[in-house]
Design a protein around this motif. Structure first.
Motif, PDB file in Angstrom:
ATOM      1  N   SER A 117       0.812  -1.219   0.000  1.00  0.00           N
ATOM      2  CA  SER A 117       0.000   0.000   0.000  1.00  0.00           C
ATOM      3  C   SER A 117       0.843   1.266   0.000  1.00  0.00           C
ATOM      4  O   SER A 117       0.421   2.302  -0.540  1.00  0.00           O
ATOM      5  N   GLY A 118       2.033   1.214   0.580  1.00  0.00           N
ATOM      6  CA  GLY A 118       2.871   2.408   0.623  1.00  0.00           C
ATOM      7  C   GLY A 118       3.289   2.902  -0.750  1.00  0.00           C
ATOM      8  O   GLY A 118       3.582   4.092  -0.930  1.00  0.00           O
ATOM      9  N   ALA A 119       3.327   2.025  -1.730  1.00  0.00           N
ATOM     10  CA  ALA A 119       3.752   2.423  -3.075  1.00  0.00           C
ATOM     11  C   ALA A 119       2.699   3.230  -3.803  1.00  0.00           C
ATOM     12  O   ALA A 119       3.014   3.955  -4.759  1.00  0.00           O
ATOM     13  N   ILE A 120       1.432   3.116  -3.391  1.00  0.00           N
ATOM     14  CA  ILE A 120       0.346   3.799  -4.105  1.00  0.00           C
ATOM     15  C   ILE A 120      -0.404   4.753  -3.175  1.00  0.00           C
ATOM     16  O   ILE A 120      -1.581   5.047  -3.391  1.00  0.00           O
ATOM     17  N   ALA A 121       0.275   5.249  -2.156  1.00  0.00           N
ATOM     18  CA  ALA A 121      -0.352   6.170  -1.210  1.00  0.00           C
ATOM     19  C   ALA A 121      -0.890   7.404  -1.918  1.00  0.00           C
ATOM     20  O   ALA A 121      -0.352   7.840  -2.931  1.00  0.00           O
ATOM     21  N   ASP A 122      -1.958   7.956  -1.384  1.00  0.00           N
ATOM     22  CA  ASP A 122      -2.559   9.227  -1.809  1.00  0.00           C
ATOM     23  C   ASP A 122      -3.488   9.113  -3.011  1.00  0.00           C
ATOM     24  O   ASP A 122      -4.115  10.105  -3.381  1.00  0.00           O
ATOM     25  N   ILE A 193      -0.369  13.635  -8.471  1.00  0.00           N
ATOM     26  CA  ILE A 193      -0.406  15.008  -8.955  1.00  0.00           C
ATOM     27  C   ILE A 193       0.622  15.828  -8.183  1.00  0.00           C
ATOM     28  O   ILE A 193       0.636  15.832  -6.957  1.00  0.00           O
ATOM     29  N   GLY A 194       1.501  16.496  -8.890  1.00  0.00           N
ATOM     30  CA  GLY A 194       2.536  17.298  -8.248  1.00  0.00           C
ATOM     31  C   GLY A 194       3.814  16.538  -7.944  1.00  0.00           C
ATOM     32  O   GLY A 194       4.712  17.089  -7.297  1.00  0.00           O
ATOM     33  N   PHE A 195       3.917  15.285  -8.387  1.00  0.00           N
ATOM     34  CA  PHE A 195       5.131  14.501  -8.145  1.00  0.00           C
ATOM     35  C   PHE A 195       6.351  15.221  -8.717  1.00  0.00           C
ATOM     36  O   PHE A 195       6.351  15.667  -9.850  1.00  0.00           O
ATOM     37  N   LYS A 196       7.374  15.359  -7.906  1.00  0.00           N
ATOM     38  CA  LYS A 196       8.632  16.060  -8.229  1.00  0.00           C
ATOM     39  C   LYS A 196       8.474  17.574  -8.345  1.00  0.00           C
ATOM     40  O   LYS A 196       9.415  18.277  -8.684  1.00  0.00           O
ATOM     41  N   LYS A 197       7.248  18.080  -8.058  1.00  0.00           N
ATOM     42  CA  LYS A 197       7.018  19.524  -8.109  1.00  0.00           C
ATOM     43  C   LYS A 197       6.599  20.066  -6.736  1.00  0.00           C
ATOM     44  O   LYS A 197       7.172  21.021  -6.240  1.00  0.00           O
ATOM     45  N   ASP A 198       5.587  19.440  -6.158  1.00  0.00           N
ATOM     46  CA  ASP A 198       5.075  19.888  -4.861  1.00  0.00           C
ATOM     47  C   ASP A 198       5.786  19.170  -3.719  1.00  0.00           C
ATOM     48  O   ASP A 198       6.161  18.002  -3.854  1.00  0.00           O
ATOM     49  N   PHE A 314       9.258   6.661 -11.743  1.00  0.00           N
ATOM     50  CA  PHE A 314       8.074   5.989 -11.199  1.00  0.00           C
ATOM     51  C   PHE A 314       7.814   6.547  -9.801  1.00  0.00           C
ATOM     52  O   PHE A 314       8.738   6.884  -9.076  1.00  0.00           O
ATOM     53  N   ASP A 315       6.539   6.641  -9.441  1.00  0.00           N
ATOM     54  CA  ASP A 315       6.168   7.279  -8.176  1.00  0.00           C
ATOM     55  C   ASP A 315       5.830   6.227  -7.129  1.00  0.00           C
ATOM     56  O   ASP A 315       4.680   5.853  -6.936  1.00  0.00           O
TER      57      ASP A 315
END
Length: 441
Positions: A117-122, A193-198, A314-315
């Motif tokens: 579950s930690g890999a797909i949080a949020d 949304i906002g990965f590597k930005k926020d 990859f996020d």
């Protein structure tokens, strides 16, 4: 009780099973503290729901698929124990009741999907996640547990029993399995949304430390309990678990200080988990010095690996790949170097005169589990994503998944807001009173 029964071993395994059960709430705190406020409850309940789903499935058919008599080629158990039929209270597994062994192994089955579950949080729908857990343990975890943990004098699982792959407590079946599955799901769901930005910093480092501490505590049951008896092997596994974890914390923090110039609490907690992961497969086959070496290597390697998601794009929200996959691979492979042949296994690693044979077997286990888990998890994830939808809407993700999915929030800010309003409202009145007093004076 039948001949061979040991009350001491039975009590020991039941205590260890309870410790492993505690690891899942510990994981929930660990993950829950690492996400932003708006996703805290979702992260907690994604771990908690596995306790419910997997427990029921384990009794219905999971135990039979994992530990029933082999159905052929060491790939899966048959359905002889469907619904726990044919298992009496006096039936033994070694020196403990079969029901005790089944309860202990159930806790492993519960925490493994929770790790994913930690890999797909949020960003995951709770209904989709719950369905995924049920399907994933059925077609991935139960068969892989049979491959690795089912022993029947050469007629059990094809990796552990038939090919001599050493995995004392779940480096392949639990951590590599979950780490690769997390990578597959992260690719299916896509980036937040906002990965590597926020900024996506942990909202509560105290929760992270609490979760890490509970995991460390429970892991003694995870590893020492896998000896299935209160004996010298359990004692060695217990000691190795402690020193490897401690060494990994030091390794992670040293890397962090050199690379980033600071010792962080998140790094200490993550280093502990990395060490726990790496020593899991090896704790019953290496010396205490070997455990320290494994811990240091894992701490440094996992600290370096968590940046891969930014380089490769990859996020993996909470570093499941960097900690569990990488740590599991390191621990599994290093058995091929550090196995002494004098702990709980007779196989010797390269550094103890065993040549490359055991290293080759360990590599087989790593590759087989990783490949199977990645492919099947990807198929399951895509099927759910294309049917009921796996990811929440953009609006929900931005506003907060807790309210949308659970109609709750982790923290009640209304009292704080009301206090601020009262303070602001009272400020002009207080100022006027002070001015009037000054004039009067």
């Amino acid at each position: 009780m039948p001949d061979g029964f040991s009350a001491g071993d039975t009590a020991f395994v039941f205590i260890c099973a309870a410790l492993v059960m505690l690891m899942t709430p510990g994981l929930a705190f660990f993950y829950g503290g690492m996400v932003r406020v708006k996703s805290t409850l979702n992260m907690l309940v994604m771990s908690f729901i596995t306790l419910a789903i997997v427990s029921v499935l384990w009794v219905l058919y999971g135990y039979s698929l994992a530990f029933g008599p082999d159905a052929g080629a060491g790939l899966i158990g048959n359905l002889d124990f469907l619904g726990f039929r044919g298992i009496g209270m006096n039936d033994l597994s070694g020196t403990i009741p079969v029901t005790g062994f089944a309860a202990f192994q159930l806790m492993f089955a519960i925490i493994t999907p929770a790790l994913i579950s930690g890999a797909i949080a949020d960003r995951a729908k709770f209904t989709a996640w719950s369905l995924f857990v049920a399907l994933w343990v059925t077609v991935v975890y139960f068969p892989v547990a049979h491959w690795v943990f089912a022993f029947d004098k050469g007629n059990g699982g094809w990796l552990g029993d038939r090919n001599g792959v050493i995995d004392f407590a779940g480096g392949t079946a639990v951590h590599i399995n979950a780490g690769v599955a997390g990578l597959a799901l992260a690719l299916v769901l896509g980036k937040r949304i906002g990965f590597k930005k926020d900024p996506m910093r942990p909202h509560s480092l105290p929760l992270v430390m609490l979760g890490s501490g509970l995991l460390w505590f429970g892991w003694f049951g995870f590893n020492a309990g896998s000896a299935l008896a209160a004996n010298g092997v359990a004692g060695m596994a217990f000691l190795n678990t402690q020193v490897a974890t401690a060494a990994a914390v030091l390794g992670w923090l040293a890397y962090e200080k050199i690379k980033h110039g600071a010792f962080t609490t998140l790094g200490a907690a993550s280093g502990a988990v990395a060490g726990l992961v790496a020593i899991t497969p090896a704790c019953g086959s290496v010396s205490a010095l070997g455990a320290i070496a494994i811990g240091i290597i894992a701490g440094v390697a996992c600290a370096a690996a968590i940046s891969l998601k930014y380089k490769l794009g990859f996020d993996d929200s909470l570093d499941v790949v960097g900690v569990h996959l990488v740590g599991g691979v390191i621990g599994s492979l290093l058995i091929g170097l550090f196995a002494t042949g004098h702990v709980g296994q007779t196989a010797q690693g390269l550094f103890y005169g065993g040549g490359f044979e055991q290293l080759g077997k360990q590599a087989l286990g790593v590759v087989a589990v990783a490949a199977y888990s990645f492919v099947v998890t990807g198929i399951l994830g895509l099927a759910i994503h294309k049917t009921i939808g796996f990811r929440v809407s953009e609006e929900v993700e931005v506003s907060g998944i807790d309210q949308a999915e659970h109609a709750e929030s982790a923290y009640d800010f209304t009292a704080v807001g009301a206090s601020l309003v009262r303070a602001v409202s009272a400020a002009p009145a207080a100022a006027s009173t002070a001015e009037k007093a000054e004039v009067d004076a």
